[in-house]
Design a protein around this motif. Structure first.
Motif, mmCIF file in Angstrom:
data_model
loop_
_atom_site.group_PDB
_atom_site.id
_atom_site.type_symbol
_atom_site.label_atom_id
_atom_site.label_comp_id
_atom_site.label_asym_id
_atom_site.label_seq_id
_atom_site.Cartn_x
_atom_site.Cartn_y
_atom_site.Cartn_z
ATOM 1 N N CYS A 186 9.684 -1.216 -8.167
ATOM 2 C CA CYS A 186 9.045 -1.354 -9.476
ATOM 3 C C CYS A 186 8.120 -0.148 -9.614
ATOM 4 N N ASN A 283 5.901 -0.055 -6.297
ATOM 5 C CA ASN A 283 5.876 -1.313 -5.543
ATOM 6 C C ASN A 283 7.275 -1.536 -4.979
ATOM 7 N N ASP A 336 1.787 -5.265 0.406
ATOM 8 C CA ASP A 336 1.676 -5.902 -0.903
ATOM 9 C C ASP A 336 1.101 -7.309 -0.710
ATOM 10 N N SER A 338 0.647 -9.576 -2.760
ATOM 11 C CA SER A 338 1.223 -10.635 -3.592
ATOM 12 C C SER A 338 2.336 -11.375 -2.860
ATOM 13 N N ASP A 346 2.989 -1.231 -1.376
ATOM 14 C CA ASP A 346 2.631 -0.451 -2.551
ATOM 15 C C ASP A 346 2.338 0.968 -2.104
ATOM 16 N N ARG B 184 4.364 -14.108 -10.331
ATOM 17 C CA ARG B 184 3.887 -12.878 -9.681
ATOM 18 C C ARG B 184 3.686 -11.788 -10.737
ATOM 19 N N CYS B 186 2.782 -7.562 -11.098
ATOM 20 C CA CYS B 186 2.634 -6.259 -10.451
ATOM 21 C C CYS B 186 2.095 -5.314 -11.530
ATOM 22 N N SER B 188 0.081 -1.718 -12.764
ATOM 23 C CA SER B 188 -0.445 -0.362 -12.549
ATOM 24 C C SER B 188 -1.299 -0.026 -13.766
ATOM 25 N N THR B 266 -0.281 -8.066 -7.355
ATOM 26 C CA THR B 266 -0.609 -6.801 -6.713
ATOM 27 C C THR B 266 -0.918 -5.800 -7.823
#
Lengths: 371, 371
Positions: A186, A283, A336, A338, A346, B184, B186, B188, B266
């Motif tokens: 990701c 990620n 990570d 999570s 990450d 979840r 993720c 940035s 995360t």
């Protein structure tokens, strides 16, 4: 991309003094070297090809500077010799072993196959042939084997240079993939102006100056204000999917380079007001366990990767660290949180868009041909 | 954060003309309204409190302008009245119903409980009490129920305003969570200078000017060059985990606001050269299926959210769209192509860091107290 050296200099990018010194010190012209052509010599990548050829002491018996009719007849200094820029035509490649192309996709599409038919090995920086079956798409540190059947003097061929975002991501992710097999990526990018060409860099400078002076920004290349702003990448959008071309390049090129059609990738590509190095927040989900220590060890052992990962001092890669540098810089390497398992990491990656993202990678491909 | 109005004006941020007009047109002073205190009136958020109180026609019977001894005695115009700024002391809160605090964590820690003991309801913009048990952490559109037991005139209390990145993310993600339950996240981030205060905004401006003029950038607040660069968020780092405080706020505050300790998050928080609106690239995994249409419908129905999601014209939210705006802007809403199922979405979110990320959210909390 068509940046002149002057335009690059005006862009606020620091001049590469080390490479200038090298320019004077070395001369790689040898009787045994291949005959080279640089297509798109007046562009930023074209100019960077020359810088990189010198920095790496690339051997050549002759070098031909090719550009459009507009630039033909102009002079180009290189390693102490003044060359006359020649007009790029269908007949430019009869005496060429390696042709470094960076003159845009349409010129590659038209003249790349012509050059290959004439016996040259084309290293193409455009997106024209990247996904074409039979055309190797190569990052030398990652998949040199994809081009191992191509040899100088054994017939022409085309080899494609991947997109800058793909190269920069895969320089960091490939060593980790080899340890624990990446299942899913990701990615969110922070992409520099240079990827959109000289005019984009100049637009960023001019708009920034205007905004600081209290004047309105005047968007030309991008529909959005670029100064003190950021926006979704300006490449064309797949309206049904909702992903833009830059994002799909990351997906498709990674599958081809890794020869892994199953790799799962989602990406959000964003243009930020930075000059010439891209950053990427990545990620990763792995098939096997991978620790931070294993990841750092794999990264440290991988050629072309530098680690900046100083948690104590909050010091991690920035685009300026990467600017004009060969290596891709990796940091923020961490488990990570999570996930309950040890199958997630990450990281944050920076790489020069013109250098490893374009010219350097192409010259490294040419170097593989010398072996 | 301690930005004066002048510093904010100098920062290149467009003046909010609409709110200036309102400032003249409205007067919300009523005999029935609560007695208000603004703590940290000279700061950017303190000043934004006043703008927002006027824009929203917030009723009050009295308003007290509080700041450090340094600013005491200075004048503050508000809704046609000239107030004298008073020195903030332990005795400032005896006649106050609602105290809007934005004078930094240490002042909140010391004087927040004092104000609450004196009977005031403190709406605190610092991180001092966000994770304190018993202190509601509230985004009014998301979890107003967390503060439903707190009433004006029924004793003092502290209510915490979440961190800017958390507010901006959850404004976009909460409506989707309600449809399909987020498993979840993720994230940035692309964070603006304003979150690090006036000096950071000025540093960005000064460095940018210097770099454009060919001079070296002089980093002061941040160890890295900020002009035409970006870097990992400057908050302190958990050296063992490798996550910084800004990232952990997103994790912990979301768990508390959603009352969901299981939510997996995360985040990679990055400072970009933008003035006062944050952007966030968010990848979501859901427990249930969710389509793009369902997501857009839920976002459109959610108060405080604007959608900019024009794939045809490649037009999505930018920080400048959000600058000085109340709403959080959401776009790039799309099915995550890295998944085979319909349990993943990507989105891109922008929100004004000073407004919904701070002052507006606090005033909205105060509005809930009026009900």
């Amino acid at each position: 991309m068509q940046l002149t050296r002057t335009q690059v200099a005006r862009s606020g990018v620091r001049p590469n003094r080390a490479s200038r010194r090298v320019l004077v010190a070395k001369a790689a012209k040898t009787a045994n070297g291949p005959r080279i052509a640089v297509v798109g010599i007046t562009g930023a990548v074209g100019q960077e090809f020359l810088t990189v050829l010198t920095e790496r002491n690339f051997p050549y018996s002759s070098i031909k500077m090719l550009a459009s009719a507009r630039s033909a007849g102009k002079k180009q200094e290189f390693e102490g010799v003044t060359y006359t820029i020649e007009e790029l035509t269908e007949n430019s490649f009869n005496d060429v072993d390696i042709a470094l192309f960076s003159a845009g996709g349409s010129i590659s599409k038209t003249l790349g196959p012509v050059a290959a038919k004439a016996g040259a090995i084309v290293v193409d920086n455009s997106s024209a042939f990247r996904m074409t079956e039979g055309v190797p798409l190569v990052i030398p540190e990652v998949n040199p084997e994809a081009m191992s059947h191509i040899k100088i003097g054994k017939g022409g061929a085309i080899i494609a240079n991947p997109n800058c975002s793909t190269i920069i991501a895969l320089m960091a992710v490939t060593p980790l993939d080899r340890v624990a097999h990446v299942k899913r990526m990701c990615v969110s990018t922070y992409q520099a102006a240079s990827g959109a060409g000289a005019a984009a860099m100049e637009e960023l400078r001019q708009q920034t100056r205007d905004v600081l002076d209290g004047k309105p920004a005047q968007p030309k290349i991008f529909p959005q204000q670029y100064a003190f702003n950021l926006f979704s990448h300006n490449s064309s959008m797949d309206v049904a999917l909702g992903y833009n071309e830059e994002e799909m390049k990351l997906v498709k090129e990674t599958r081809k380079i890794w020869n892994n059609p199953k790799i799962r990738i989602t990406a959000t590509c964003v243009r930020v007001p930075v000059m010439r190095a891209h950053a990427e927040s990545i990620n990763l989900e792995f098939e096997k366990d991978i620790s931070e220590a294993q990841a750092l060890e794999a990264l440290a052992a991988f050629p072309g990767v530098s680690i900046i990962n100083d948690r104590q001092n909050n010091r991690f890669p920035t685009p300026l660290d990467a600017t004009t540098k060969d290596n891709v810089f990796v940091g923020r390497v961490r488990r990570d949180i999570s996930r309950d398992d040890n199958k997630g990491l990450d990281l944050f990656v920076c790489g020069d868009q013109i250098k490893k993202g374009a010219a350097l990678n192409a010259v490294q491909i040419a170097e593989l041909l010398l072996k």
